[in-house]
Design an enzyme around this catalytic site. Structure first.
Site, PDB file in Angstrom:
ATOM      1  N   LYS A 152       0.865  -1.190   0.000  1.00 55.02           N
ATOM      2  CA  LYS A 152       0.000   0.000   0.000  1.00 55.02           C
ATOM      3  C   LYS A 152       0.891   1.226   0.000  1.00 55.02           C
ATOM      4  O   LYS A 152       2.043   1.165   0.438  1.00 55.02           O
ATOM      5  CB  LYS A 152      -0.889   0.018   1.248  1.00 55.02           C
ATOM      6  CG  LYS A 152      -2.157   0.823   1.084  1.00 55.02           C
ATOM      7  CD  LYS A 152      -3.226  -0.003   0.409  1.00 55.02           C
ATOM      8  CE  LYS A 152      -4.549   0.707   0.351  1.00 55.02           C
ATOM      9  NZ  LYS A 152      -5.621  -0.260   0.053  1.00 55.02           N
TER      10      LYS A 152
HETATM   11  P1  NAD Z   1     -12.929   7.509  -2.187  1.00 55.46           P
HETATM   12  O1  NAD Z   1     -11.871   8.514  -2.068  1.00 55.46           O
HETATM   13  O2  NAD Z   1     -13.552   7.293  -3.529  1.00 55.46           O
HETATM   14  O3  NAD Z   1     -14.110   7.826  -1.150  1.00 55.46           O
HETATM   15  C1  NAD Z   1     -13.831   8.022   0.199  1.00 55.46           C
HETATM   16  C2  NAD Z   1     -15.105   8.474   0.892  1.00 55.46           C
HETATM   17  O4  NAD Z   1     -14.840   8.584   2.287  1.00 55.46           O
HETATM   18  C3  NAD Z   1     -15.612   9.832   0.418  1.00 55.46           C
HETATM   19  O5  NAD Z   1     -17.022   9.823   0.340  1.00 55.46           O
HETATM   20  C4  NAD Z   1     -15.141  10.756   1.534  1.00 55.46           C
HETATM   21  O6  NAD Z   1     -15.939  11.934   1.658  1.00 55.46           O
HETATM   22  C5  NAD Z   1     -15.312   9.839   2.730  1.00 55.46           C
HETATM   23  N1  NAD Z   1     -14.553  10.332   3.874  1.00 55.46           N
HETATM   24  C6  NAD Z   1     -13.283  10.824   3.884  1.00 55.46           C
HETATM   25  N2  NAD Z   1     -12.968  11.263   5.102  1.00 55.46           N
HETATM   26  C7  NAD Z   1     -14.061  11.058   5.868  1.00 55.46           C
HETATM   27  C8  NAD Z   1     -14.366  11.317   7.212  1.00 55.46           C
HETATM   28  N3  NAD Z   1     -13.461  11.911   7.990  1.00 55.46           N
HETATM   29  N4  NAD Z   1     -15.595  10.943   7.676  1.00 55.46           N
HETATM   30  C9  NAD Z   1     -16.525  10.377   6.871  1.00 55.46           C
HETATM   31  N5  NAD Z   1     -16.279  10.117   5.578  1.00 55.46           N
HETATM   32  C10 NAD Z   1     -15.073  10.458   5.088  1.00 55.46           C
HETATM   33  O7  NAD Z   1     -12.326   6.125  -1.614  1.00 55.46           O
HETATM   34  P2  NAD Z   1     -12.797   4.653  -1.921  1.00 55.46           P
HETATM   35  O8  NAD Z   1     -11.933   4.131  -3.003  1.00 55.46           O
HETATM   36  O9  NAD Z   1     -14.261   4.603  -2.054  1.00 55.46           O
HETATM   37  O10 NAD Z   1     -12.334   3.898  -0.595  1.00 55.46           O
HETATM   38  C11 NAD Z   1     -13.187   3.793   0.553  1.00 55.46           C
HETATM   39  C12 NAD Z   1     -12.711   2.657   1.439  1.00 55.46           C
HETATM   40  O11 NAD Z   1     -12.724   1.433   0.689  1.00 55.46           O
HETATM   41  C13 NAD Z   1     -11.282   2.770   1.961  1.00 55.46           C
HETATM   42  O12 NAD Z   1     -11.188   2.155   3.219  1.00 55.46           O
HETATM   43  C14 NAD Z   1     -10.478   1.984   0.938  1.00 55.46           C
HETATM   44  O13 NAD Z   1      -9.245   1.541   1.446  1.00 55.46           O
HETATM   45  C15 NAD Z   1     -11.436   0.838   0.731  1.00 55.46           C
HETATM   46  N6  NAD Z   1     -11.216   0.093  -0.508  1.00 55.46           N
HETATM   47  C16 NAD Z   1     -11.235   0.698  -1.715  1.00 55.46           C
HETATM   48  C17 NAD Z   1     -11.059  -0.057  -2.863  1.00 55.46           C
HETATM   49  C18 NAD Z   1     -11.152   0.531  -4.244  1.00 55.46           C
HETATM   50  O14 NAD Z   1     -11.181  -0.236  -5.199  1.00 55.46           O
HETATM   51  N7  NAD Z   1     -11.268   1.827  -4.410  1.00 55.46           N
HETATM   52  C19 NAD Z   1     -10.827  -1.454  -2.770  1.00 55.46           C
HETATM   53  C20 NAD Z   1     -10.821  -2.042  -1.505  1.00 55.46           C
HETATM   54  C21 NAD Z   1     -11.025  -1.265  -0.384  1.00 55.46           C
END
Ligand code: NAD
Length: 424
Positions: free
Chosen positions: A110
């Site tokens: 990561k």
């Molecule tokens: P993203 O950047 O697209 O979205 C993140 C979201 O979290 C946004 O809506 C943002 O406003 C919100 N957020 C940020 N800070 C916040 C806070 N302090 N309080 C409440 N909400 C808050 O990210 P993503 O890709 O959707 O990732 C979200 C989660 O899923 C993470 O834990 C990431 O590691 C995990 N994840 C993502 C993927 C992927 O393919 N993108 C795969 C596996 C896991």
């Protein structure tokens, strides 16, 4: 808003506690336990970038490579103010467990930069991304360590990494390196179905759980934290199953509607406005009220440490589905268990993202384009195999879902170490 940003908590401590619980229960070989308790490489780079006003700012970027015994290092890049070495180390470690649970030939890594992307122009983000890629140099590579999108990064950022990386190669090597990143835009070598993959995998897992529990998803209600890639896709796909979205929280605030929020309209609103706050037809609620939302399912899809000793007692649900990485602390997990709330763990639930990243990587290596039906069918097969393996391990060890998922992962890793031995 999140405890993570309010006070210093070690996310890596959470990984260690989860790991030790499973290792104790399964009687993991002590040597393998020692190996897996450590990361392999931790790269920290400081690099200067020229801002739009001509000033120069130095950024710190991280890439932690936890383990590659099952295949090349694989994991996302995060651009967020809470990024630090402890968090990246934890996220890298979870990737090793996740690829092992999904049974795909990849390891765990990561990376990220501590910054708030909303504070920079597109031009500045492009420069930051390119300079970060340049600074990482040969610490990443298409057969060595393959980044992908995570919080605060997207397909556009992957396209800039691809372009920078191949520009640093000889012309003869460039076309053989398009699998340096996954989650690329489709025309630049991305895979159909990658953008929705994590949400799609999450919904496949929810459907399998519902099937096992005679639970009717068309009558179910749920609420989501985070409405970025993962949260919005999960909600858009659950809408197709008829489930009611009652509340959503993101970095801009929390909103509620007892009769349901339309996931497609909300996603379009977030795209235009940058967050959920002010969505027409919704009521603004505070964080505490959000956590207390009465619904069947809570889906954390934002950051770590949201369900803790302090917040777990407030939840009013039957099921927690961890679409985010590490949303539940060990204390929070214990409380959910005591309260009889099922919790499906991150390393199973959100593995759809890395699985379709693996499919993208394969397509690039073979110069192929798969259609969406093929990607979805292969994803479903992978998720079903992983879910069933975790479910049978759960009953075999009479334990919780997370510990069962860890046992699946650790057993695979231990087998490979036993077979290969340690060099020299
Ligand atoms: P993203 O950047 O697209 O979205 C993140 C979201 O979290 C946004 O809506 C943002 O406003 C919100 N957020 C940020 N800070 C916040 C806070 N302090 N309080 C409440 N909400 C808050 O990210 P993503 O890709 O959707 O990732 C979200 C989660 O899923 C993470 O834990 C990431 O590691 C995990 N994840 C993502 C993927 C992927 O393919 N993108 C795969 C596996 C896991």
């Amino acid at each position: 808003m999140t405890e993570n940003t309010k006070k210093k908590v070690s996310v890596y401590d959470n990984v260690t506690k989860q790991f030790n619980k499973a290792a104790d229960l399964m009687g993991l070989d002590p040597d393998i336990r020692t190996i897996l308790s450590n990361t392999t490489n931790e790269i920290v780079v400081n690099f200067p970038v020229t801002m739009d006003d001509g000033s120069i700012k130095v950024f710190t970027g991280y890439r932690v490579q936890h383990n590659s015994v099952l295949g090349p290092y694989k994991g996302g890049l995060r651009f967020h103010p809470s990024v630090n070495i402890d968090e990246v180390r934890a996220l890298a470690t979870w990737m090793t467990w996740k690829t092992a649970v999904a049974h795909i030939p990849l390891g765990g890594a990561k990376g990220g930069i501590q910054l708030d992307p909303s504070q920079y122009s597109i031009n500045e983000l492009r420069h930051i991304t390119r300079r970060f890629t340049f600074a990482l140099g040969n610490n990443i590579g298409p057969e060595y360590d393959i980044p992908a999108p995570d919080v605060g990064t997207n397909a556009q950022i992957m396209a800039w990494i691809l372009d920078t990386y191949v520009s640093m190669r000889s012309p003869q090597e460039r076309h053989g390196a398009s699998h340096i990143v996954t989650g690329k835009p489709i025309e630049s070598g991305g895979s159909l179905g990658r953008e929705k993959a994590t949400g799609q995998g999450t919904v496949y897992v929810i459907e399998m759980w519902a099937n096992d529990n005679n639970f009717d998803l068309s009558k179910a209600s749920y609420f989501v934290q985070g409405f970025g890639n993962v949260g919005s896709w999960t909600a858009k796909l659950l809408k197709q199953l008829g489930s009611t979205l009652k509340a959503v929280e993101d970095a801009t605030g929390a909103i509620f509607n007892e009769n349901g929020l339309d996931a497609d309209e909300l996603a379009a609103y977030v795209e235009a406005k940058g967050g959920v706050a002010g969505f027409p037809g919704s009521t603004a609620i505070d964080h505490d009220t959000f956590l207390r939302t009465k619904a069947d399912i809570f889906i954390p899809a934002a950051l770590e440490n949201q369900i803790t000793g302090e917040t777990a007692p407030k939840l009013n649900v039957k099921l927690v589905v961890e679409a985010a990485n590490g949303p539940t602390s060990p204390e929070g997990g214990d409380i959910l268990e005591e309260r009889g709330i099922d919790a499906l763990p991150d390393i199973l639930v959100n593995s759809g993202g890395v699985t379709v990243s693996y499919f993208e990587w394969l397509q690039n290596k073979r110069s192929e384009y798969w259609d969406l039906e093929e990607v979805d069918a292969k994803l479903f097969k992978t998720m079903k195999r992983a879910y069933r393996k975790v479910r049978s391990t759960k009953s075999e060890y009479n334990t919780d879902w997370r510990t069962a998922a860890y046992i699946v992962a650790l057993s695979r890793l231990a087998t490979v170490y036993r077979e290969r031995g340690i060099f020299p």
